[in-house]
Design a protein around this motif. Structure first.
Motif, PDB file in Angstrom:
ATOM      1  N   SER A   1       3.005  -5.812  13.203  1.00 29.31           N
ATOM      2  CA  SER A   1       1.934  -5.790  12.218  1.00 29.31           C
ATOM      3  C   SER A   1       2.531  -5.435  10.871  1.00 29.31           C
ATOM      4  CB  SER A   1       0.855  -4.780  12.609  1.00 29.31           C
ATOM      5  OG  SER A   1       1.400  -3.497  12.705  1.00 29.31           O
ATOM      6  N   ALA A   2       2.210  -6.228   9.864  1.00 27.42           N
ATOM      7  CA  ALA A   2       2.861  -6.064   8.571  1.00 27.42           C
ATOM      8  C   ALA A   2       1.975  -5.348   7.569  1.00 27.42           C
ATOM      9  CB  ALA A   2       3.284  -7.415   8.014  1.00 27.42           C
ATOM     10  N   ASP A   3       0.671  -5.594   7.591  1.00 26.60           N
ATOM     11  CA  ASP A   3      -0.177  -5.001   6.567  1.00 26.60           C
ATOM     12  C   ASP A   3      -1.638  -5.031   6.996  1.00 26.60           C
ATOM     13  OD1 ASP A   3      -0.769  -3.765   4.265  1.00 26.60           O
ATOM     14  OD2 ASP A   3      -0.295  -5.429   2.922  1.00 26.60           O
ATOM     15  N   VAL A   4      -2.414  -4.089   6.426  1.00 26.59           N
ATOM     16  CA  VAL A   4      -3.862  -4.111   6.605  1.00 26.59           C
ATOM     17  C   VAL A   4      -4.459  -4.438   5.250  1.00 26.59           C
ATOM     18  CG1 VAL A   4      -5.858  -2.810   7.426  1.00 26.59           C
ATOM     19  CG2 VAL A   4      -3.604  -2.253   8.280  1.00 26.59           C
ATOM     20  N   SER A   5      -5.470  -5.317   5.228  1.00 22.17           N
ATOM     21  CA  SER A   5      -6.091  -5.639   3.948  1.00 22.17           C
ATOM     22  C   SER A   5      -6.830  -4.405   3.424  1.00 22.17           C
ATOM     23  CB  SER A   5      -7.063  -6.808   4.103  1.00 22.17           C
ATOM     24  OG  SER A   5      -8.134  -6.424   4.933  1.00 22.17           O
ATOM     25  N   ASP A   6      -7.068  -4.391   2.112  1.00 25.24           N
ATOM     26  CA  ASP A   6      -7.651  -3.200   1.484  1.00 25.24           C
ATOM     27  C   ASP A   6      -9.027  -2.860   2.027  1.00 25.24           C
ATOM     28  OD1 ASP A   6      -5.452  -2.814  -0.023  1.00 25.24           O
ATOM     29  OD2 ASP A   6      -6.175  -3.958  -1.738  1.00 25.24           O
ATOM     30  N   ASP A   7      -9.768  -3.880   2.515  1.00 29.90           N
ATOM     31  CA  ASP A   7     -11.110  -3.591   3.017  1.00 29.90           C
ATOM     32  C   ASP A   7     -11.115  -3.331   4.524  1.00 29.90           C
ATOM     33  OD1 ASP A   7     -10.465  -6.090   3.800  1.00 29.90           O
ATOM     34  OD2 ASP A   7     -12.272  -7.073   3.062  1.00 29.90           O
ATOM     35  N   ASN A   8      -9.941  -3.150   5.120  1.00 29.40           N
ATOM     36  CA  ASN A   8      -9.828  -2.853   6.551  1.00 29.40           C
ATOM     37  C   ASN A   8     -10.437  -3.934   7.441  1.00 29.40           C
ATOM     38  OD1 ASN A   8      -8.479  -0.555   6.053  1.00 29.40           O
ATOM     39  ND2 ASN A   8     -10.086   0.852   6.689  1.00 29.40           N
ATOM     40  N   LYS A   9     -10.436  -5.183   6.984  1.00 29.20           N
ATOM     41  CA  LYS A   9     -11.071  -6.239   7.781  1.00 29.20           C
ATOM     42  C   LYS A   9     -10.049  -7.180   8.420  1.00 29.20           C
ATOM     43  CE  LYS A   9     -15.640  -5.816   7.353  1.00 29.20           C
ATOM     44  NZ  LYS A   9     -15.858  -5.011   6.189  1.00 29.20           N
ATOM     45  N   THR A  10      -8.877  -7.231   7.850  1.00 32.14           N
ATOM     46  CA  THR A  10      -7.881  -8.179   8.341  1.00 32.14           C
ATOM     47  C   THR A  10      -6.531  -7.488   8.516  1.00 32.14           C
ATOM     48  OG1 THR A  10      -8.930  -9.641   6.745  1.00 32.14           O
ATOM     49  CG2 THR A  10      -7.194 -10.575   8.063  1.00 32.14           C
ATOM     50  N   LEU A  11      -5.826  -7.901   9.547  1.00 32.40           N
ATOM     51  CA  LEU A  11      -4.510  -7.358   9.814  1.00 32.40           C
ATOM     52  C   LEU A  11      -3.521  -8.516   9.704  1.00 32.40           C
ATOM     53  CD1 LEU A  11      -3.622  -4.521  10.820  1.00 32.40           C
ATOM     54  CD2 LEU A  11      -3.678  -5.420  13.115  1.00 32.40           C
ATOM     55  N   LEU A  12      -2.460  -8.324   8.926  1.00 35.38           N
ATOM     56  CA  LEU A  12      -1.461  -9.380   8.825  1.00 35.38           C
ATOM     57  C   LEU A  12      -0.386  -9.122   9.874  1.00 35.38           C
ATOM     58  CD1 LEU A  12      -0.543 -11.871   7.221  1.00 35.38           C
ATOM     59  CD2 LEU A  12       0.871 -10.349   5.884  1.00 35.38           C
ATOM     60  N   ILE A  13      -0.161 -10.123  10.712  1.00 33.02           N
ATOM     61  CA  ILE A  13       0.786  -9.968  11.807  1.00 33.02           C
ATOM     62  C   ILE A  13       1.916 -10.964  11.614  1.00 33.02           C
ATOM     63  CG2 ILE A  13       1.093 -10.235  14.294  1.00 33.02           C
ATOM     64  CD1 ILE A  13      -1.851  -9.555  14.606  1.00 33.02           C
ATOM     65  N   HIS A  14       3.145 -10.525  11.836  1.00 29.34           N
ATOM     66  CA  HIS A  14       4.238 -11.481  11.874  1.00 29.34           C
ATOM     67  C   HIS A  14       4.626 -11.698  13.322  1.00 29.34           C
ATOM     68  CE1 HIS A  14       8.425 -12.903  11.659  1.00 29.34           C
ATOM     69  NE2 HIS A  14       7.978 -13.566  10.616  1.00 29.34           N
ATOM     70  N   ALA A  15       4.527 -12.954  13.771  1.00 31.15           N
ATOM     71  CA  ALA A  15       4.885 -13.274  15.147  1.00 31.15           C
ATOM     72  C   ALA A  15       6.255 -13.918  15.158  1.00 31.15           C
ATOM     73  CB  ALA A  15       3.855 -14.206  15.766  1.00 31.15           C
TER      74      ALA A  15
ATOM     75  N   ALA B   1       7.198  -3.245   2.426  1.00 31.10           N
ATOM     76  CA  ALA B   1       8.124  -3.220   1.292  1.00 31.10           C
ATOM     77  C   ALA B   1       8.680  -4.615   1.035  1.00 31.10           C
ATOM     78  CB  ALA B   1       9.254  -2.229   1.570  1.00 31.10           C
ATOM     79  N   ALA B   2       9.009  -5.334   2.131  1.00 29.43           N
ATOM     80  CA  ALA B   2       9.565  -6.684   1.975  1.00 29.43           C
ATOM     81  C   ALA B   2       8.552  -7.610   1.328  1.00 29.43           C
ATOM     82  CB  ALA B   2       9.985  -7.225   3.338  1.00 29.43           C
ATOM     83  N   MET B   3       7.265  -7.480   1.735  1.00 24.83           N
ATOM     84  CA  MET B   3       6.240  -8.328   1.135  1.00 24.83           C
ATOM     85  C   MET B   3       6.040  -7.988  -0.325  1.00 24.83           C
ATOM     86  SD  MET B   3       3.515  -8.830   4.217  1.00 24.83           S
ATOM     87  CE  MET B   3       2.457  -7.727   3.466  1.00 24.83           C
ATOM     88  N   HIS B   4       6.172  -6.690  -0.639  1.00 25.73           N
ATOM     89  CA  HIS B   4       5.960  -6.238  -2.009  1.00 25.73           C
ATOM     90  C   HIS B   4       6.992  -6.834  -2.959  1.00 25.73           C
ATOM     91  CE1 HIS B   4       4.379  -3.624  -5.067  1.00 25.73           C
ATOM     92  NE2 HIS B   4       5.593  -3.201  -5.346  1.00 25.73           N
ATOM     93  N   ILE B   5       8.268  -6.849  -2.546  1.00 28.11           N
ATOM     94  CA  ILE B   5       9.289  -7.392  -3.443  1.00 28.11           C
ATOM     95  C   ILE B   5       9.512  -8.883  -3.194  1.00 28.11           C
ATOM     96  CG2 ILE B   5      10.485  -5.198  -3.787  1.00 28.11           C
ATOM     97  CD1 ILE B   5      12.577  -6.128  -1.799  1.00 28.11           C
ATOM     98  N   GLY B   6       8.719  -9.487  -2.270  1.00 27.85           N
ATOM     99  CA  GLY B   6       8.779 -10.928  -2.078  1.00 27.85           C
ATOM    100  C   GLY B   6      10.055 -11.436  -1.447  1.00 27.85           C
ATOM    101  N   VAL B   7      10.439 -10.834  -0.333  1.00 27.68           N
ATOM    102  CA  VAL B   7      11.608 -11.328   0.394  1.00 27.68           C
ATOM    103  C   VAL B   7      11.315 -12.731   0.919  1.00 27.68           C
ATOM    104  CG1 VAL B   7      13.022 -10.957   2.459  1.00 27.68           C
ATOM    105  CG2 VAL B   7      12.359  -9.023   1.058  1.00 27.68           C
TER     106      VAL B   7
END
Lengths: 162, 110
Positions: free
Chosen positions: A122-136, B91-97
């Motif tokens: 999991s890479a990030d949560v959106s600011d409104d806590n509605k979406t999770l960004l996943i790297h597969a 961090a990687a997304m922030h600096i745009g890797v």
């Protein structure tokens, strides 16, 4: 902040106290005193980071969940190890996962679980806590990954946090 | 120490070592930053877990009691690995890797 002797997070305090007893070699007077000080001090200092809403967690559902995650970690490691050693290149993908959980603690448990299990971080949560960004690491289709996560992790967590 | 315990310890050590090695190979072989995140969060977790388990068996076999501290180390590892992976990805997304070319989807901008 330090004006009174209170324990805003009683469970956190108890866990900190017990962990300190285990970390120090054997229970002694000194370790009990220091454990009590830490159990009081750490929740006070970190109070601002804790979500205001108390979580009503069905704790008895936790062991089954943890066992399932541990099993998946072992399976995931084999599949990731196989992927690393096989000559073909993986097909990585960024996937937006629509969250149905709304409790911050539940979301962070789900995100940690996703990072530990089959080919996903999991890479990030959106600011409104509605979406999770996943790297597969190796995704055949977005929907497949989303369904798998929903059925094996999010559903049990939703039952736990309701 | 019984031979059974010795075999179990050796097997777990080899298993753990092999997985840690695979994690390291993954770090070198996988094509971009984001895919490299997958090696350390999984393969290595199991590797260290197996080594910890062999340590638990060793110390209980020579009669020093079951080491709870090893279990604690494993628990801390399981708790911190996803958090650090998350921070690295953020961090990687922030600096745009740059991502590898055939990646589907894109990281967010927010």
């Amino acid at each position: 902040m330090f004006d009174r002797l209170s324990f805003p997070q009683p469970w956190l305090s108890l866990i900190l106290f017990l962990i300190w007893q285990i970390l120090s070699d054997g229970v002694s007077g000194g370790s009990v005193v220091l454990g009590l000080i830490l159990a009081w001090l750490i929740p006070q200092v970190t109070h601002g980071f804790w979500p205001e809403r108390p979580a009503f967690v069905k704790v008895w559902r936790m062991p089954a969940y943890i066992l399932r995650v541990l099993k998946d970690i072992v399976i995931a490691s084999f599949s990731v190890a196989w992927l690393i050693l096989s000559p073909r290149n993986p097909r990585p993908a960024f996937i937006s996962y629509p969250l149905q959980l709304d409790h911050p603690l539940a979301i962070s448990i789900l995100a940690s679980t996703i990072s530990l299990t089959p080919g996903t971080v999991s890479a990030d949560v959106s600011d409104d806590n509605k979406t999770l960004l996943i790297h597969a690491l190796d995704a055949t289709s977005d929907q497949e990954v989303i369904d798998a996560i929903y059925n094996s992790y999010e559903k049990p967590l939703m039952e736990m946090f309701q | 120490m019984s031979p059974l315990a010795e075999y179990a310890i050796s097997a777990l050590l080899i298993f753990g070592g092999a997985f840690t090695l695979v994690g390291a190979i993954g770090l070198a072989r996988l094509p971009d930053f984001y895919t490299r995140l997958h090696g350390p969060t999984k393969a290595t977790t199991v590797g260290v877990g197996a080594i910890m388990l062999s340590s638990v068996i060793y110390f209980s076999a020579i009669g020093e009691g079951i080491g709870i501290s090893e279990v604690l180390i494993t628990v801390f590892l399981l708790m911190t690995a996803p958090v650090s992976a998350n921070m690295l990805a953020k961090a990687a997304m922030h600096i745009g890797v740059k991502t590898v070319e055939d990646t589907e989807g894109k990281p967010w901008e927010q």
